[in-house]
Design an enzyme around this catalytic site. Structure first.
Site, PDB file in Angstrom:
ATOM      1  N   ARG A  37       0.854  -1.183   0.000  1.00  0.00           N
ATOM      2  CA  ARG A  37       0.000   0.000   0.000  1.00  0.00           C
ATOM      3  C   ARG A  37       0.892   1.236   0.000  1.00  0.00           C
ATOM      4  O   ARG A  37       1.762   1.387   0.855  1.00  0.00           O
ATOM      5  CB  ARG A  37      -0.911   0.037   1.236  1.00  0.00           C
ATOM      6  CG  ARG A  37      -1.873  -1.134   1.342  1.00  0.00           C
ATOM      7  CD  ARG A  37      -2.943  -1.038   0.279  1.00  0.00           C
ATOM      8  NE  ARG A  37      -3.955  -2.064   0.456  1.00  0.00           N
ATOM      9  CZ  ARG A  37      -4.266  -2.954  -0.467  1.00  0.00           C
ATOM     10  NH1 ARG A  37      -3.652  -2.953  -1.631  1.00  0.00           N
ATOM     11  NH2 ARG A  37      -5.196  -3.845  -0.237  1.00  0.00           N
ATOM     12  N   GLU A  38       0.694   2.113  -0.974  1.00  0.00           N
ATOM     13  CA  GLU A  38       1.404   3.386  -1.040  1.00  0.00           C
ATOM     14  C   GLU A  38       0.536   4.423  -0.353  1.00  0.00           C
ATOM     15  O   GLU A  38      -0.618   4.628  -0.749  1.00  0.00           O
ATOM     16  CB  GLU A  38       1.662   3.772  -2.497  1.00  0.00           C
ATOM     17  CG  GLU A  38       2.539   2.779  -3.220  1.00  0.00           C
ATOM     18  CD  GLU A  38       2.612   3.013  -4.717  1.00  0.00           C
ATOM     19  OE1 GLU A  38       1.894   3.888  -5.236  1.00  0.00           O
ATOM     20  OE2 GLU A  38       3.384   2.309  -5.376  1.00  0.00           O
ATOM     21  N   ARG A  64      -2.861  26.415  -9.005  1.00  0.00           N
ATOM     22  CA  ARG A  64      -2.573  25.119  -8.386  1.00  0.00           C
ATOM     23  C   ARG A  64      -1.683  24.318  -9.318  1.00  0.00           C
ATOM     24  O   ARG A  64      -2.118  23.861 -10.377  1.00  0.00           O
ATOM     25  CB  ARG A  64      -3.872  24.366  -8.073  1.00  0.00           C
ATOM     26  CG  ARG A  64      -4.700  25.003  -6.971  1.00  0.00           C
ATOM     27  CD  ARG A  64      -3.931  25.030  -5.679  1.00  0.00           C
ATOM     28  NE  ARG A  64      -4.795  25.293  -4.540  1.00  0.00           N
ATOM     29  CZ  ARG A  64      -4.343  25.357  -3.303  1.00  0.00           C
ATOM     30  NH1 ARG A  64      -3.057  25.194  -3.042  1.00  0.00           N
ATOM     31  NH2 ARG A  64      -5.176  25.583  -2.316  1.00  0.00           N
ATOM     32  N   ALA A  76      -8.592  27.874   2.844  1.00  0.00           N
ATOM     33  CA  ALA A  76      -8.225  26.619   3.502  1.00  0.00           C
ATOM     34  C   ALA A  76      -6.736  26.629   3.802  1.00  0.00           C
ATOM     35  O   ALA A  76      -5.989  27.421   3.242  1.00  0.00           O
ATOM     36  CB  ALA A  76      -8.583  25.438   2.610  1.00  0.00           C
ATOM     37  N   GLU A  92      -6.109  31.033   8.908  1.00  0.00           N
ATOM     38  CA  GLU A  92      -6.168  30.946   7.447  1.00  0.00           C
ATOM     39  C   GLU A  92      -7.164  31.945   6.868  1.00  0.00           C
ATOM     40  O   GLU A  92      -6.912  32.541   5.822  1.00  0.00           O
ATOM     41  CB  GLU A  92      -6.509  29.526   6.995  1.00  0.00           C
ATOM     42  CG  GLU A  92      -5.394  28.526   7.198  1.00  0.00           C
ATOM     43  CD  GLU A  92      -4.176  28.762   6.294  1.00  0.00           C
ATOM     44  OE1 GLU A  92      -4.291  29.439   5.250  1.00  0.00           O
ATOM     45  OE2 GLU A  92      -3.101  28.256   6.643  1.00  0.00           O
ATOM     46  N   GLU A  96      -5.669  34.570   4.228  1.00  0.00           N
ATOM     47  CA  GLU A  96      -6.049  34.433   2.825  1.00  0.00           C
ATOM     48  C   GLU A  96      -7.075  35.462   2.360  1.00  0.00           C
ATOM     49  O   GLU A  96      -7.122  35.762   1.178  1.00  0.00           O
ATOM     50  CB  GLU A  96      -6.578  33.019   2.547  1.00  0.00           C
ATOM     51  CG  GLU A  96      -5.495  31.973   2.615  1.00  0.00           C
ATOM     52  CD  GLU A  96      -5.905  30.629   2.054  1.00  0.00           C
ATOM     53  OE1 GLU A  96      -7.049  30.480   1.562  1.00  0.00           O
ATOM     54  OE2 GLU A  96      -5.072  29.709   2.108  1.00  0.00           O
ATOM     55  N   GLY A 115      -8.455   6.310  -0.242  1.00  0.00           N
ATOM     56  CA  GLY A 115      -7.841   5.160  -0.899  1.00  0.00           C
ATOM     57  C   GLY A 115      -6.322   5.166  -0.800  1.00  0.00           C
ATOM     58  O   GLY A 115      -5.694   4.121  -0.905  1.00  0.00           O
ATOM     59  N   GLU A 140       4.792  33.082   2.147  1.00  0.00           N
ATOM     60  CA  GLU A 140       5.664  33.707   1.150  1.00  0.00           C
ATOM     61  C   GLU A 140       5.564  33.077  -0.233  1.00  0.00           C
ATOM     62  O   GLU A 140       5.866  33.721  -1.238  1.00  0.00           O
ATOM     63  CB  GLU A 140       7.109  33.733   1.617  1.00  0.00           C
ATOM     64  CG  GLU A 140       7.746  32.363   1.751  1.00  0.00           C
ATOM     65  CD  GLU A 140       9.175  32.436   2.253  1.00  0.00           C
ATOM     66  OE1 GLU A 140       9.968  31.585   1.810  1.00  0.00           O
ATOM     67  OE2 GLU A 140       9.492  33.316   3.066  1.00  0.00           O
ATOM     68  N   GLU A 142       2.627  31.882  -1.460  1.00  0.00           N
ATOM     69  CA  GLU A 142       1.192  31.796  -1.740  1.00  0.00           C
ATOM     70  C   GLU A 142       0.699  33.121  -2.311  1.00  0.00           C
ATOM     71  O   GLU A 142       0.916  34.177  -1.719  1.00  0.00           O
ATOM     72  CB  GLU A 142       0.448  31.460  -0.438  1.00  0.00           C
ATOM     73  CG  GLU A 142      -1.030  31.254  -0.578  1.00  0.00           C
ATOM     74  CD  GLU A 142      -1.659  30.793   0.729  1.00  0.00           C
ATOM     75  OE1 GLU A 142      -2.375  29.795   0.686  1.00  0.00           O
ATOM     76  OE2 GLU A 142      -1.431  31.433   1.778  1.00  0.00           O
TER      77      GLU A 142
END
Length: 184
Positions: A37-38, A64, A76, A92, A96, A115, A140, A142
């Site tokens: 499992r990763e 993004r 967020a 936040e 933001e 998952g 810095e 963002e």
């Protein structure tokens, strides 16, 4: 009810980053066979549904890198060590959007991708906003643009695929249900 628990036989951390860690676990499956499992390990995050006195949703527009595009989201951020989720939400929101709130209402928490990741997002709502006289600096690395939209405009952003993430889609549906309940 059947138990499909997977027993961890070994765990190897393969990457330690600023935001996430990656590990590979060898597990014993319920049928006795072995598998790998990763896993993405994440400290958790918060998201805020901020509503102005005029009834507009405060959103942020930002680039993004994983998507290679600009998207519109609710504010967020990642939980910091020893910081309670509501404290992260307050911080936040200020960083933001340039708003602070008098009160935050907890809505729910949910896993983003169970998952392969343990990231949990704690969602808050506020309609008690006031502008900061001196906005806080964002991180810095963002860069965000604050926009305020009506619920109908938010639906349009979803249709245009400018709003493209689960937490923001969830927030919009939450507001729609809240409006329906209020109207009945």
């Amino acid at each position: 009810m059947k138990d499909f628990t997977e027993k961890t036989l070994s765990s190897e951390q393969i990457f330690e980053g600023r935001i996430i860690n990656l590990q590979v676990d060898e597990v014993e499956l319920p049928n006795g066979k072995k598998s790998k499992r990763e896993l993405v390990k994440h400290p958790g995050a918060v998201a805020i549904i901020p509503i102005t006195r005029e009834g507009k949703i405060v959103l942020v527009r930002q680039y993004r890198k994983p998507l290679e595009k600009m998207v519109v989201e609710i504010p967020a951020g990642k939980l910091e060590k020893n910081e309670a989720p509501f404290q992260t939400a307050e911080r936040e929101l200020q960083e933001e959007t340039g708003y602070r709130c008098q009160a935050l209402q907890y809505v729910t928490s949910f896993y983003t991708s169970p998952g392969f990741a343990d990231e949990i997002v704690h969602l808050y709502y506020t309609d008690q906003l006031e502008r900061l006289e001196v906005p806080l600096d964002t991180d810095e690395d963002e860069f965000v643009e604050v926009i305020e939209v009506t619920l109908d405009e938010a639906f349009k952003l979803v249709r245009e695929k400018q709003i493209y993430d689960a937490k923001t889609a969830y927030a919009i549906q939450y507001l729609q249900l809240k409006q329906l309940v209020k109207g009945s």
